[in-house]
Design a protein around this motif. Structure first.
Motif, mmCIF file in Angstrom:
data_model
loop_
_atom_site.group_PDB
_atom_site.id
_atom_site.type_symbol
_atom_site.label_atom_id
_atom_site.label_comp_id
_atom_site.label_asym_id
_atom_site.label_seq_id
_atom_site.Cartn_x
_atom_site.Cartn_y
_atom_site.Cartn_z
ATOM 1 N N LEU A 135 0.912 -1.022 -0.100
ATOM 2 C CA LEU A 135 0.116 0.156 0.015
ATOM 3 C C LEU A 135 0.876 1.322 0.131
ATOM 4 O O LEU A 135 1.819 1.375 0.730
ATOM 5 C CB LEU A 135 -1.095 -0.101 1.323
ATOM 6 C CG LEU A 135 -1.966 1.106 1.443
ATOM 7 C CD1 LEU A 135 -3.350 0.755 2.097
ATOM 8 C CD2 LEU A 135 -1.135 2.434 2.031
ATOM 9 N N LEU A 136 0.504 2.283 -0.925
ATOM 10 C CA LEU A 136 1.440 3.389 -1.013
ATOM 11 C C LEU A 136 0.308 4.531 -0.711
ATOM 12 O O LEU A 136 -0.795 4.645 -1.113
ATOM 13 C CB LEU A 136 1.726 3.791 -2.306
ATOM 14 C CG LEU A 136 2.670 5.063 -2.701
ATOM 15 C CD1 LEU A 136 3.977 4.997 -1.922
ATOM 16 C CD2 LEU A 136 3.025 4.928 -4.031
ATOM 17 N N THR A 137 0.745 5.657 -0.044
ATOM 18 C CA THR A 137 -0.021 6.708 0.318
ATOM 19 C C THR A 137 0.778 7.954 -0.041
ATOM 20 O O THR A 137 1.532 8.041 0.330
ATOM 21 C CB THR A 137 -0.834 6.770 1.685
ATOM 22 O OG1 THR A 137 -1.490 7.903 1.902
ATOM 23 C CG2 THR A 137 0.342 6.703 2.740
ATOM 24 N N ALA A 138 -0.154 8.947 -0.517
ATOM 25 C CA ALA A 138 0.713 10.019 -1.257
ATOM 26 C C ALA A 138 -0.296 11.555 -1.060
ATOM 27 O O ALA A 138 -1.253 11.338 -1.458
ATOM 28 C CB ALA A 138 1.311 10.017 -2.484
ATOM 29 N N ASN A 139 0.398 12.554 -0.400
ATOM 30 C CA ASN A 139 -0.331 13.753 -0.552
ATOM 31 C C ASN A 139 0.141 14.394 -1.706
ATOM 32 O O ASN A 139 1.290 14.647 -1.898
ATOM 33 C CB ASN A 139 -0.031 14.550 0.768
ATOM 34 C CG ASN A 139 -0.698 15.935 0.746
ATOM 35 O OD1 ASN A 139 -0.756 16.740 -0.171
ATOM 36 N ND2 ASN A 139 -1.593 16.164 1.874
ATOM 37 N N LEU A 140 -0.584 14.753 -2.438
ATOM 38 C CA LEU A 140 -0.264 15.299 -3.947
ATOM 39 C C LEU A 140 0.131 16.992 -3.983
ATOM 40 O O LEU A 140 0.024 17.468 -4.961
ATOM 41 C CB LEU A 140 -1.212 14.946 -5.042
ATOM 42 C CG LEU A 140 -1.309 13.433 -5.246
ATOM 43 C CD1 LEU A 140 -2.549 13.180 -6.397
ATOM 44 C CD2 LEU A 140 -0.191 12.674 -5.164
ATOM 45 N N ALA A 182 2.391 -5.435 9.978
ATOM 46 C CA ALA A 182 3.099 -4.831 9.275
ATOM 47 C C ALA A 182 4.487 -5.327 9.017
ATOM 48 O O ALA A 182 5.114 -5.582 10.102
ATOM 49 C CB ALA A 182 3.086 -3.455 10.049
ATOM 50 N N GLN A 183 4.837 -5.545 7.935
ATOM 51 C CA GLN A 183 6.386 -5.943 7.570
ATOM 52 C C GLN A 183 7.185 -5.083 7.272
ATOM 53 O O GLN A 183 8.388 -5.151 8.127
ATOM 54 C CB GLN A 183 5.943 -7.118 6.239
ATOM 55 C CG GLN A 183 5.315 -8.472 6.496
ATOM 56 C CD GLN A 183 5.122 -9.103 5.592
ATOM 57 O OE1 GLN A 183 5.033 -8.961 4.255
ATOM 58 N NE2 GLN A 183 4.928 -10.530 5.714
ATOM 59 N N THR A 184 7.077 -4.037 6.429
ATOM 60 C CA THR A 184 8.258 -3.277 6.218
ATOM 61 C C THR A 184 7.312 -1.711 5.751
ATOM 62 O O THR A 184 6.362 -1.697 5.323
ATOM 63 C CB THR A 184 8.856 -3.456 4.851
ATOM 64 O OG1 THR A 184 8.133 -3.477 3.805
ATOM 65 C CG2 THR A 184 9.681 -4.707 5.175
ATOM 66 N N VAL A 185 8.026 -0.563 6.253
ATOM 67 C CA VAL A 185 7.503 0.805 5.896
ATOM 68 C C VAL A 185 8.742 1.311 5.434
ATOM 69 O O VAL A 185 9.640 1.507 6.075
ATOM 70 C CB VAL A 185 6.644 1.284 7.031
ATOM 71 C CG1 VAL A 185 6.480 3.141 6.806
ATOM 72 C CG2 VAL A 185 5.539 0.522 7.391
ATOM 73 N N THR A 186 8.647 2.128 4.270
ATOM 74 C CA THR A 186 9.637 2.843 3.648
ATOM 75 C C THR A 186 8.899 4.554 3.386
ATOM 76 O O THR A 186 7.938 4.150 2.794
ATOM 77 C CB THR A 186 10.336 2.360 2.510
ATOM 78 O OG1 THR A 186 9.563 1.881 1.586
ATOM 79 C CG2 THR A 186 11.153 1.101 2.900
ATOM 80 N N VAL A 187 9.829 5.245 3.400
ATOM 81 C CA VAL A 187 9.421 6.708 2.714
ATOM 82 C C VAL A 187 9.705 6.805 1.472
ATOM 83 O O VAL A 187 11.193 6.573 1.329
ATOM 84 C CB VAL A 187 9.666 7.682 3.898
ATOM 85 C CG1 VAL A 187 9.396 9.152 3.249
ATOM 86 C CG2 VAL A 187 8.898 7.433 5.312
ATOM 87 N N GLN A 188 9.109 7.393 0.442
ATOM 88 C CA GLN A 188 9.916 7.614 -0.955
ATOM 89 C C GLN A 188 9.751 9.082 -0.977
ATOM 90 O O GLN A 188 9.277 9.771 -0.419
ATOM 91 C CB GLN A 188 8.779 6.943 -1.787
ATOM 92 C CG GLN A 188 8.500 5.479 -1.521
ATOM 93 C CD GLN A 188 9.781 4.597 -1.593
ATOM 94 O OE1 GLN A 188 10.572 4.704 -2.651
ATOM 95 N NE2 GLN A 188 9.804 3.771 -0.607
ATOM 96 N N LEU A 248 5.314 3.812 1.938
ATOM 97 C CA LEU A 248 4.951 2.575 1.463
ATOM 98 C C LEU A 248 5.121 1.599 2.503
ATOM 99 O O LEU A 248 5.958 1.416 3.086
ATOM 100 C CB LEU A 248 5.875 2.320 0.139
ATOM 101 C CG LEU A 248 5.964 0.965 -0.403
ATOM 102 C CD1 LEU A 248 4.698 0.479 -1.246
ATOM 103 C CD2 LEU A 248 7.030 0.521 -1.501
ATOM 104 N N ALA A 249 3.895 0.897 2.589
ATOM 105 C CA ALA A 249 3.761 -0.139 3.649
ATOM 106 C C ALA A 249 3.462 -1.748 2.945
ATOM 107 O O ALA A 249 2.686 -1.788 2.267
ATOM 108 C CB ALA A 249 2.749 0.126 4.624
ATOM 109 N N THR A 250 4.255 -2.549 3.500
ATOM 110 C CA THR A 250 4.070 -4.009 2.945
ATOM 111 C C THR A 250 3.302 -4.710 4.082
ATOM 112 O O THR A 250 3.991 -4.869 5.251
ATOM 113 C CB THR A 250 5.332 -4.629 2.705
ATOM 114 O OG1 THR A 250 5.936 -4.262 1.855
ATOM 115 C CG2 THR A 250 4.966 -6.092 2.228
ATOM 116 N N LEU A 251 2.144 -5.108 3.816
ATOM 117 C CA LEU A 251 1.272 -5.641 4.762
ATOM 118 C C LEU A 251 0.928 -6.902 4.468
ATOM 119 O O LEU A 251 0.686 -7.442 3.560
ATOM 120 C CB LEU A 251 0.052 -4.901 5.105
ATOM 121 C CG LEU A 251 0.269 -3.329 5.099
ATOM 122 C CD1 LEU A 251 -1.107 -2.620 5.002
ATOM 123 C CD2 LEU A 251 0.889 -2.861 6.369
#
Length: 331
Positions: A108-113, A306-312, A323-326
């Motif tokens: 899952l990816l979340t982004a404020n545009l 929740a397995q991994t979370v990174t910021v892009q 970006l979260a891997t669930l």
């Protein structure tokens, strides 16, 4: 050669100066710790408390100064403040045990545009490169929607619930899998942010409700009430019901009481759970000289691992996508 000791008045003056310096360094950390532990996020403290991790770091320096100068009362206050602040901040850098799940993995990816000004090509490339399954967007505009579709986002994530609007109120939910029970929630804050939501049919897992969260921002004192009301109105977790995920720009950090109250309903902050909870997501990315703070979150039901979370990186916006891997429970 014998060196005479400084005259008594000079020593007393030096002692007073040392004491003043110590208290100037220590007193703010003590007051900050008290405000944080008491949940005094009211008025101007709402914005200030977002920077608690930086004050936690300063509290260690204040303690070191007091000990070096042998100022025991300031040192005692500094030690208590440092223990309190580090106690609430440090766990965000440590991964915590996750539930055992046997279902499918969801990226899952979340982004404020930023009112649609984020670089659409980079966003689509992030979706493609990381094989994103679900995308939530905030401040989603008709121009941004058109640009994303020209670049092929509709082929990567063909299912969607969109509420594109001019300016900042828009919201969107894109998915690799079919979406049902879709709709749009409208916050009551001054900006009128909306939140697209829907229930995803992920193969091999129970239905999961995903919502693109965007409560009001406490950008001014007269907006703090709306900020608190929008956070309080966020859909609570349903630990005895269906799975829920809230992902987006919450305009709040884990040092804000309303967000912690939302977590207590049965959510877990994915970044906090994976040891990435101190990575900044908003601040200097559009040129503003603001220390990064963590206001973009992926909140997941406690039954989801929740397995991994990174910021892009995403040019054109003051936020960084999360970006979260669930791993979902099995159906």
């Amino acid at each position: 050669m014998i060196v005479d000791a400084p005259p008594a008045p000079a020593r007393r003056r030096a002692d007073r100066i040392g004491a003043v310096l110590c208290w100037l360094a220590v007193a703010p950390t003590g007051a900050w710790a008290a405000a944080r532990l008491a949940g005094l996020d009211r008025g101007p403290l709402v914005q200030a408390l977002a920077f608690t991790p930086y004050v936690a770091g300063w509290s260690v320096l204040a303690l070191t100064l007091a000990l070096a100068l042998r100022r025991w009362w300031p040192a005692a206050v500094a030690a208590l403040a440092a223990a309190a602040l580090l106690g609430v901040v440090a766990p965000r850098a440590l991964a915590s045990p996750q539930p055992a799940t046997g279902g499918p993995t969801v990226r899952l990816l979340t982004a404020n545009l930023l009112a649609g000004s984020a670089d659409a090509r980079t966003l689509v490339e992030l979706v493609r490169r990381h094989r994103v399954d679900v995308l939530t967007v905030q401040e989603f505009t008709p121009d941004a929607q058109a640009a994303l579709e020209r670049l092929g986002l509709d082929r990567l994530l063909p299912h969607r619930q969109l509420n594109a609007q001019i300016g900042t109120p828009g919201s969107g939910l894109y998915s690799r899998w079919p979406i049902t029970d879709a709709g749009v929630r409208h916050n009551r804050g001054g900006w009128g942010f909306s939140q697209a939501y829907g229930t995803l049919a992920v193969p091999g897992a129970p239905p999961v409700r995903v919502e693109s969260a965007h409560p009001s921002a406490p950008y001014a004192l007269d907006q703090v009430g709306a900020w608190r009301a929008d956070l309080t109105a966020q859909p609570p977790a349903t630990p005895d019901g269906g799975l829920r995920i809230l992902a987006g720009d919450f305009n709040a950090t884990l040092d804000h009481g309303p967000l912690r109250a939302l977590l207590r309903t049965g959510y877990v902050d994915a970044a906090d759970a994976t040891g990435a909870g101190l990575t900044g997501t908003w601040g200097p990315y559009d040129g503003d000289l603001i220390p990064p703070v963590t206001i973009d979150h992926v909140l997941v039901d406690r039954r989801i691992a929740a397995q991994t979370v990174t910021v892009q990186d995403l040019p054109g916006t003051d936020h960084r996508p999360v970006l979260a891997t669930l791993r979902l429970p099995a159906a």
